[in-house]
Design a protein around this motif. Structure first.
Motif, short mmCIF file in Angstrom:
data_model
loop_
_atom_site.label_atom_id
_atom_site.label_comp_id
_atom_site.label_asym_id
_atom_site.label_seq_id
_atom_site.Cartn_x
_atom_site.Cartn_y
_atom_site.Cartn_z
N PRO A 87 0.80 -1.23 0.00
CA PRO A 87 0.00 0.00 0.00
C PRO A 87 0.84 1.29 0.00
O PRO A 87 0.34 2.36 -0.33
N LYS A 88 2.11 1.17 0.34
CA LYS A 88 2.97 2.36 0.42
C LYS A 88 3.43 2.87 -0.95
O LYS A 88 4.00 3.96 -1.06
N PHE A 89 3.28 2.06 -2.01
CA PHE A 89 3.75 2.46 -3.33
C PHE A 89 2.98 3.68 -3.82
O PHE A 89 1.77 3.81 -3.59
N GLU A 90 3.70 4.57 -4.52
CA GLU A 90 3.11 5.75 -5.15
C GLU A 90 3.53 5.78 -6.62
O GLU A 90 4.48 5.11 -7.02
N VAL A 91 2.84 6.59 -7.43
CA VAL A 91 3.20 6.76 -8.84
C VAL A 91 4.61 7.34 -8.95
O VAL A 91 4.95 8.31 -8.26
#
Length: 419
Positions: A87-91
């Motif tokens: 869930p920590k991934f960002e674009v």
């Protein structure tokens, strides 16, 4: 497994002289190639091999983009899929997934193997080329491996070398297993790797053999001035000493001829004449025609030609069989040599109506001093004006001038004109 891998690399490094770093780079390239073969792209793969432990890590890397911005799912990942993993991934983040090389297909593994083998071969060729290039024009010992189409191939340990027909000694036999000392003539780069070319007929082989056998030459006390060689038959070598106490001839011959005999044996009884180099060209030419005795030498420095007179009974010896002695002497001195017997010389003088002094003059060269200025030559006038009368002097001036008519008019009109 990894310890065995590192040990194998160290063994290759010792035997072939190939750095472990080159093999690590080759292996990394091989894994990338095999990944491309398996997955159709290599743009998103990174390889890391631990140089100490040999542990291999292969990662597939993907850039995280917005769902609607995906153009190539082999190098990109949607933010929705990334959030499912973490869930920590960002674009804009990078996602790395470790891949087991063992899961590659058979074709991919074969590709990796070929890449590694080819890279090692290329590295080995480069090492051999650099090694033998540094040894050009040196003596090398080789064992006859095979003879093919007149060329002899020698085993030099790490590589194979060739002795072409034109570099062989005429009449010399080369049997498998025989060992020879050869001159490393040239190293060429070819598509099949470095080609080492050897020679048995080159004059520098004689030079290197003398350096091996004569310590005074290797130490620089005795020097070789020039060498003239007809391989397999005869060689003339001119030497001189930088130390007055050292006899260059004795140093090269050795005690009871031991040194020169070792060289002659290596060249299968090729005759070797050792002569003393002299700065006086007439003496040097006389020495070069050894073993013949020389009566007189007339040298022309300008044309580098010489007339040599030898005793009648020594003429054939001076010329040598088929002119060999005279030919080698000419090569050794780099002079054109004409040889006559005493009787032929006397006949030549009588025919040309010359004396010996005339011959000396013919062969001598009149040198002009470098500082002499030929433009300052003074031309004396045919008539001396000081010895003429006043009227004769005026007439002499008038006759010598291009505008004589103008001068006559001026003299007639000018009463104050004086000489």
């Amino acid at each position: 497994m990894n310890e065995e891998f590192i040990g194998a690399l160290e063994e290759i490094e010792r035997e072939k002289g190939i750095s472990k770093e080159i093999i690590f780079d080759a292996l990394e390239s091989a894994l990338i190639s095999s990944y491309k073969k398996n997955f159709g792209t290599s743009q998103n793969v990174t390889v890391d091999i631990d140089r100490e432990t040999g542990k291999i890590e292969l990662f597939a890397v993907k850039e995280i983009v917005a769902d609607e911005d995906v153009e190539d799912d082999s190098v990109q990942m949607t933010i929705t899929d990334a959030k499912k993993l973490d869930p920590k991934f960002e674009v804009g983040d990078i996602y790395s997934k470790e891949i087991e090389p063992a899961k590659f297909g058979r074709i991919a593994a074969q590709t990796a193997k070929q890449v590694v083998i080819q890279r090692i071969k290329d590295a080995e060729r480069d090492v051999i080329y650099e090694d033998f290039t540094d040894r050009e024009n040196e003596i090398i010992t080789g064992q006859v491996q095979r003879v093919s189409y007149g060329n002899v191939f020698f085993d030099l340990g790490r590589t194979e070398a060739v002795l072409p027909q034109n570099e062989q000694i005429k009449g010399e036999n080369y049997k498998q297993g025989d060992r020879f000392k050869l001159l490393l003539l040239e190293v060429k780069k070819t598509t099949k790797g470095p080609q080492v070319v050897l020679s048995r007929s080159h004059p520098n082989l004689i030079k290197r053999l003398f350096e091996l056998e004569v310590p005074e030459i290797s130490d620089g006390i005795v020097e070789i001035y020039s060498i003239a060689r007809e391989a397999g038959s005869r060689t003339k070598i001119a030497v001189f000493s930088r130390d007055e106490k050292v006899d260059p001839l004795g140093a090269c011959v050795g005690y009871k001829g031991a040194r020169v005999k070792a060289i002659v044996d290596e060249l299968h009884d090729e005759k070797i004449d050792i002569v003393i180099y002299e700065k006086d060209i007439e003496k040097f030419i006389a020495n070069a025609l050894s073993p013949s005795k020389v009566e007189k030498v007339f040298a022309n420095e300008k044309e580098k030609s010489a007339l040599v007179v030898v005793p009648d009974y020594q003429l054939s010896l001076a010329i040598g069989k088929e002119g060999q002695n005279a030919r080698l002497a000419a090569k050794l001195t780099n002079w054109k040599i004409d040889i006559k017997s005493v009787a032929q010389f006397e006949e030549y003088l009588e025919t040309e109506n010359l004396t010996e002094e005339d011959v000396i003059k013919l062969f001598s060269v009149v040198e002009v001093e470098e500082n002499e200025d030929l433009t300052e030559e003074i031309i004396e006038p045919e008539n001396n004006l000081e010895d003429l009368t006043e009227e004769e002097s005026i007439e002499e001036i008038i006759e010598s001038d291009e505008d004589s008519e103008d001068i006559e008019e001026e003299l007639e009109n000018n009463e104050d004109f004086e000489i």
